[in-house]
Design an enzyme around this catalytic site. Sequence first.
Site: not given
Ligand code: FPP
Length: 252
Positions: A26, A43, A137
């Site tokens: 997150d 991202h 893994l």
């Molecule tokens: C949360 O950050 C993250 C996500 C919703 C997606 C997680 C995705 C990745 C780490 C990259 C993609 C990886 C793959 C393999 C698909 P947020 O956008 O909720 O952050 P915020 O809460 O600060 O807005």
Amino acid sequence: MSQVEAVRSACGESCDPPRHVAIIMDGNGRWAAQRGLPRSEGHRRGVEALRRTLRAASDLGIGYLTIFSFSSENWARPPAEIRDLMGLLRRFIRNDLADIHQANIKVRIIGERHHLDPEIGRLLQEAEDLTRGNTGLVLVVAFNYGSRQEIARAARRLAREVAAGHLNPEEITAEVIGTQLDAPDLPDPDLIIRTSGEQRLSNFLLWQAAYSELVFVPTYWPDFDQAALESAIAEYRRRERRFGGLAARAGT
Ligand code: FPP
């Protein structure tokens, strides 16, 4: 010597790493906002953090790493962000699958696969098929995943068995429900890490988390690295796991 290696050399096998670590990645958006960058850049840097974490988890001897990469609820985001996240997953599989295979990592997918874009479905399947025989893994990618939806799927399957007369309702125990989850053969997570400082599970592994240790770290996901993983593991080791009983069992 890293923190975990130092602890291991001091206390031997009882300090082996947790068998299964699950991560709620997150804070990509906030990481980007802090720098005046678009969320897509957060991202993209999140994928780099994922690569680092995969290497670290393999090096530390963790058996299973589950990552929450797209939740059932993430469809509520703006269409452009959904396109970005889907594009990143496609590129991640296309660019990294060969390296993942080379590193002896076995990929498993949990979540609802019906109704996904057919190309995404094919890539997820390809990742599982190519790495099926690997022995290192296990990387469990939770994609289009929601825990309540997973439990509802399990309940529907069991209800069908009952309706068909193959199962008596009295035979439905917690163990039987566990056999109908998306990856019933995997051990429950020992440690669940959430980055960004938020302290909730957000519909992630609710059933499997019954006795998991939860560690919330203030770091935004794009800044997560081996040191952050080791420090979460060190916190996990300080916990006393009782599994509902009285006798103390060590943190691994
Ligand atoms: C949360 O950050 C993250 C996500 C919703 C997606 C997680 C995705 C990745 C780490 C990259 C993609 C990886 C793959 C393999 C698909 P947020 O956008 O909720 O952050 P915020 O809460 O600060 O807005």
